[in-house]
Write an enzyme that holds these catalytic residues in place. Structure first.
Site, mmCIF file in Angstrom:
data_model
loop_
_atom_site.group_PDB
_atom_site.id
_atom_site.type_symbol
_atom_site.label_atom_id
_atom_site.label_comp_id
_atom_site.label_asym_id
_atom_site.label_seq_id
_atom_site.Cartn_x
_atom_site.Cartn_y
_atom_site.Cartn_z
ATOM 1 N N SER A 129 1.795 -4.610 9.919
ATOM 2 C CA SER A 129 1.617 -5.256 8.561
ATOM 3 C C SER A 129 2.794 -5.233 7.532
ATOM 4 O O SER A 129 2.989 -5.631 6.342
ATOM 5 C CB SER A 129 0.520 -4.805 7.640
ATOM 6 N N LYS A 132 4.218 -8.191 5.881
ATOM 7 C CA LYS A 132 3.946 -8.936 4.813
ATOM 8 C C LYS A 132 4.698 -8.721 3.565
ATOM 9 O O LYS A 132 4.866 -9.434 2.820
ATOM 10 C CB LYS A 132 2.373 -8.172 4.225
ATOM 11 N N SER A 186 -3.030 -4.676 2.041
ATOM 12 C CA SER A 186 -2.823 -5.360 3.449
ATOM 13 C C SER A 186 -3.833 -6.354 3.840
ATOM 14 O O SER A 186 -4.359 -6.188 5.001
ATOM 15 C CB SER A 186 -2.729 -4.070 4.621
#
Length: 358
Positions: A129, A132, A186
């Site tokens: 993640s 992101k 997240s």
């Protein structure tokens, strides 16, 4: 030549490794399942040695009211730990004086990019993640309407890792709120919706992510989705440091990634979300930007900007073992930097204070 050979090895492993796809909750907060025992009539505890995941039948002989009785119990054992891509590449054999639990680590001075500590920092690995943060950078630099309502659709449901989400199909949030919870909590469906609502859809968004990586000189980086659920989202720690410095230039990314908690509206109803990084609420830390990540193939990951002893630094930890290990490694690094002599922290040498690995 060695780096090229290593990159080729890792690429082969991406193509051939048959790793488990099962994940729990979000990609950052997953935890291994505990063994479950179906209760029989006997009250005595049953112990099962660690074994392959699956179902087993255990025979036990007990006495009930003085009479011998045979009891059969079905036991479900959890899968053994899945090796990460870093483990498969042999990175766990690299040792460092801080005994970090991360296979990869990098710390550099934000002002001049001087490397203060590095460990396997040039190896491209899955970044989960942390992806992101690039998603956020592309969104804010596209100057899209942050007040536009975006709708979570069936396309945003994770069918690769089967992670859960608090956002139901049909939920509507502003683009700003989608970005907020993608960076802070997240939220995978939020990150997916951001990519899907880019001009040209997800394919154009992923291309924009890779184009931005090339622009920043992130030569070991490649993206295939906006959430980081795929193991094919890869980068080196040195590349992620470049991403962190670029993202730090945007106040929205700094704020959204470092909020400890926030209330956002989904379909007009308030929902509270929290951070995946407990250090942001710790008064001993001054954190200006951060993103965590986790999938089985990547291990625990952390990218962070922080001020330590008046010096702004970028920290990257990849492929860490244990739920709290990435933040524990950050704490060890912070203590190490605080203990360094001033001369070591102000050197103009191009050689890092500490370097090891491939």
């Amino acid at each position: 030549m060695y780096k090229l050979a290593l990159s080729a090895l890792i690429s082969l492993m991406f193509a051939s490794a048959g790793l488990s796809a099962a994940q729990a909750a979000t990609a950052d907060t997953a935890a291994p399942k505990k063994a479950h025992v179906k209760k029989g009539k006997s009250r005595q505890p049953v112990r099962v040695a660690a074994a392959e995941a699956g179902e087993r039948v255990v025979k036990r002989v007990t006495k009930v009211n003085g009479r011998r009785k045979v009891v059969y119990q079905r036991m479900i054992t959890a899968a053994p730990p899945v090796p990460t891509m870093g483990d498969l590449a042999g990175l766990s054999a690299t040792h460092d004086p801080l005994d970090l639990k991360s296979n990869v680590a990098l710390v550099l001075d934000q002002a001049n990019s001087e490397v203060l500590f590095e460990k396997n920092s040039n190896v491209a690995l899955p970044i989960a993640s942390i992806t992101k943060m690039m998603t956020g950078l592309v969104v804010v630099e596209a100057n899209q309407d942050m007040d536009e309502l975006l709708t979570v659709t069936d396309e945003d449901v994770d069918r690769e890792k089967f992670s859960s989400s608090r956002l139901r199909v049909g939920a509507q949030l502003t683009r700003a709120n989608m970005l907020h919870i993608a960076l802070m909590s997240s939220e995978n469906r939020a990150a997916s919706a951001l990519g899907r609502n880019y001009p040209g859809g997800k394919p154009a968004f992923v291309e924009a992510m890779n184009a931005k990586a090339r622009e920043l000189g992130m030569t070991d980086t490649h993206y295939v989705d906006s959430s980081g659920l795929s193991k094919m989202n890869v980068a080196s720690a040195r590349d992620l440091a470049k991403l962190a410095m670029a993202a730090y230039q945007h106040p929205m990314l700094r704020q959204f990634s470092t909020d400890a908690k926030a209330i956002v509206e989904a379909n007009g109803r308030p929902m509270q979300f929290g951070t995946t990084n407990h250090l942001v609420a710790n008064p001993d830390w001054a954190i200006g930007l951060q993103k965590t990540g986790f999938i089985n193939e990547a291990g625990r990951c952390l990218m962070m900007q922080a001020v330590i002893e008046g010096r702004s630094v970028i920290m990257v930890f990849l492929d860490s073992k244990g739920k709290q290990s990435r933040t524990a490694d950050a704490g060890r690094m912070r203590s190490w930097l605080q203990a360094l002599k001033p001369a070591a922290l102000t050197t103009n040498s191009t050689s890092p204070v500490y370097s090891t690995g491939m």
